[in-house]
Design a protein around this motif. Sequence first.
Motif, PDB file in Angstrom:
ATOM      1  N   GLU A   1       6.928  -3.128  -5.648  1.00 23.00           N
ATOM      2  CA  GLU A   1       6.781  -4.327  -4.839  1.00 23.00           C
ATOM      3  C   GLU A   1       6.704  -5.543  -5.746  1.00 23.00           C
ATOM      4  N   ARG A   2       7.456  -6.574  -5.393  1.00 24.19           N
ATOM      5  CA  ARG A   2       7.336  -7.845  -6.101  1.00 24.19           C
ATOM      6  C   ARG A   2       6.680  -8.834  -5.160  1.00 24.19           C
ATOM      7  N   LYS A   3       5.797  -9.631  -5.726  1.00 21.92           N
ATOM      8  CA  LYS A   3       4.961 -10.530  -4.937  1.00 21.92           C
ATOM      9  C   LYS A   3       5.141 -11.954  -5.438  1.00 21.92           C
ATOM     10  N   PHE A   4       5.214 -12.890  -4.492  1.00 19.87           N
ATOM     11  CA  PHE A   4       5.466 -14.288  -4.808  1.00 19.87           C
ATOM     12  C   PHE A   4       4.566 -15.196  -3.978  1.00 19.87           C
TER      13      PHE A   4
ATOM     14  N   SER B   1      17.428  -8.541   2.825  1.00 16.53           N
ATOM     15  CA  SER B   1      16.207  -7.907   2.314  1.00 16.53           C
ATOM     16  C   SER B   1      15.090  -8.075   3.336  1.00 16.53           C
ATOM     17  N   VAL B   2      14.221  -7.073   3.416  1.00 17.14           N
ATOM     18  CA  VAL B   2      13.059  -7.165   4.300  1.00 17.14           C
ATOM     19  C   VAL B   2      11.924  -7.831   3.534  1.00 17.14           C
ATOM     20  N   TRP B   3      11.400  -8.886   4.101  1.00 16.02           N
ATOM     21  CA  TRP B   3      10.284  -9.632   3.514  1.00 16.02           C
ATOM     22  C   TRP B   3       9.054  -9.493   4.386  1.00 16.02           C
ATOM     23  N   GLU B   4       7.904  -9.446   3.736  1.00 13.43           N
ATOM     24  CA  GLU B   4       6.619  -9.502   4.415  1.00 13.43           C
ATOM     25  C   GLU B   4       5.897 -10.711   3.857  1.00 13.43           C
ATOM     26  N   VAL B   5       5.556 -11.646   4.739  1.00 14.09           N
ATOM     27  CA  VAL B   5       4.800 -12.817   4.330  1.00 14.09           C
ATOM     28  C   VAL B   5       3.402 -12.666   4.907  1.00 14.09           C
TER      29      VAL B   5
ATOM     30  N   VAL C   1      -0.864 -17.905   0.951  1.00 15.82           N
ATOM     31  CA  VAL C   1       0.306 -17.325   1.617  1.00 15.82           C
ATOM     32  C   VAL C   1       1.163 -16.673   0.530  1.00 15.82           C
ATOM     33  N   VAL C   2       1.395 -15.371   0.699  1.00 19.96           N
ATOM     34  CA  VAL C   2       2.092 -14.578  -0.310  1.00 19.96           C
ATOM     35  C   VAL C   2       3.239 -13.814   0.352  1.00 19.96           C
ATOM     36  N   ALA C   3       4.386 -13.764  -0.301  1.00 10.31           N
ATOM     37  CA  ALA C   3       5.537 -13.004   0.186  1.00 10.31           C
ATOM     38  C   ALA C   3       5.744 -11.785  -0.698  1.00 10.31           C
ATOM     39  N   GLU C   4       6.117 -10.678  -0.072  1.00  9.97           N
ATOM     40  CA  GLU C   4       6.363  -9.440  -0.799  1.00  9.97           C
ATOM     41  C   GLU C   4       7.696  -8.848  -0.389  1.00  9.97           C
ATOM     42  N   ILE C   5       8.335  -8.216  -1.356  1.00 11.77           N
ATOM     43  CA  ILE C   5       9.565  -7.478  -1.107  1.00 11.77           C
ATOM     44  C   ILE C   5       9.429  -6.129  -1.801  1.00 11.77           C
ATOM     45  N   GLU C   6       9.762  -5.047  -1.091  1.00 11.69           N
ATOM     46  CA  GLU C   6       9.752  -3.713  -1.685  1.00 11.69           C
ATOM     47  C   GLU C   6      11.158  -3.393  -2.163  1.00 11.69           C
TER      48      GLU C   6
ATOM     49  N   ASP D   1      14.090  -3.652 -11.431  1.00 11.16           N
ATOM     50  CA  ASP D   1      15.126  -4.624 -11.781  1.00 11.16           C
ATOM     51  C   ASP D   1      16.201  -4.776 -10.699  1.00 11.16           C
ATOM     52  N   GLN D   2      15.932  -4.254  -9.508  1.00 10.84           N
ATOM     53  CA  GLN D   2      16.892  -4.389  -8.410  1.00 10.84           C
ATOM     54  C   GLN D   2      17.111  -5.862  -8.088  1.00 10.84           C
ATOM     55  N   PRO D   3      18.352  -6.301  -8.035  1.00  9.49           N
ATOM     56  CA  PRO D   3      18.616  -7.705  -7.714  1.00  9.49           C
ATOM     57  C   PRO D   3      18.375  -7.994  -6.226  1.00  9.49           C
ATOM     58  N   PHE D   4      17.988  -9.226  -5.934  1.00  7.55           N
ATOM     59  CA  PHE D   4      17.828  -9.682  -4.556  1.00  7.55           C
ATOM     60  C   PHE D   4      17.993 -11.192  -4.548  1.00  7.55           C
ATOM     61  N   VAL D   5      18.330 -11.716  -3.394  1.00  6.69           N
ATOM     62  CA  VAL D   5      18.503 -13.162  -3.244  1.00  6.69           C
ATOM     63  C   VAL D   5      17.132 -13.779  -2.994  1.00  6.69           C
ATOM     64  N   ARG D   6      16.794 -14.788  -3.801  1.00  4.73           N
ATOM     65  CA  ARG D   6      15.510 -15.478  -3.653  1.00  4.73           C
ATOM     66  C   ARG D   6      15.646 -16.578  -2.600  1.00  4.73           C
ATOM     67  N   PRO D   7      14.951 -16.428  -1.473  1.00  2.00           N
ATOM     68  CA  PRO D   7      14.998 -17.486  -0.466  1.00  2.00           C
ATOM     69  C   PRO D   7      14.426 -18.790  -1.024  1.00  2.00           C
TER      70      PRO D   7
END
Length: 166
Positions: free
Chosen positions: A7-10, A98-102, A113-118, A123-129
């Motif tokens: 999981e990456r968290k932002f 991508s599925v996001w959980e905010v 307020v934190v966003a997570e993506i599994e 190193d899997q690439p994903f588009v950063r909103p």
Amino acid sequence: MKQQEIERKFLVKSDGWRGKGSTELFRQGYIARTQDRTVRVRVAGERGILTIKYRGKGIARNEFEYDIPLDEAQALLDGLDPGEIIEKLRHTFTCEDSVWEVDEFLGANAGLVVAEIELESEDQPFVRPEWLGEEVSKVSRYLNVELSRLPYTAWTREEKAGRKNS
């Protein structure tokens, strides 16, 4: 069920995510925690969930998650100190394939307020909103278990600004 969680968290820097997907109230607390393991009980809507997590390598963690009766989950939460309970609204939606959980925290963690993506790999690439801010995947104070010990409203201004990465 055992699974590896990557999981990456932002932090979230704007409201561009609002109004998307579904929203559910979560109440959760930790009935056991050590340096590298946690046992969490959660009430998510009308579900009771027991989760055991332990550290893996990097940001990967091993996770075992089980549905439990709702009344038992509530009783376990009732046995905790109210200050240790985390409440948050979880907003789940798909953005850029991508599925996001905010998580919009409430109570003692209000304002965070934190966003997570599994992901399948670190190193899997994903588009950063565009609403996504600084990554905090490796900053321990943003872990829910740490927020139950030292809530966001108790952080110093410097900690909230990200100048202390403990």
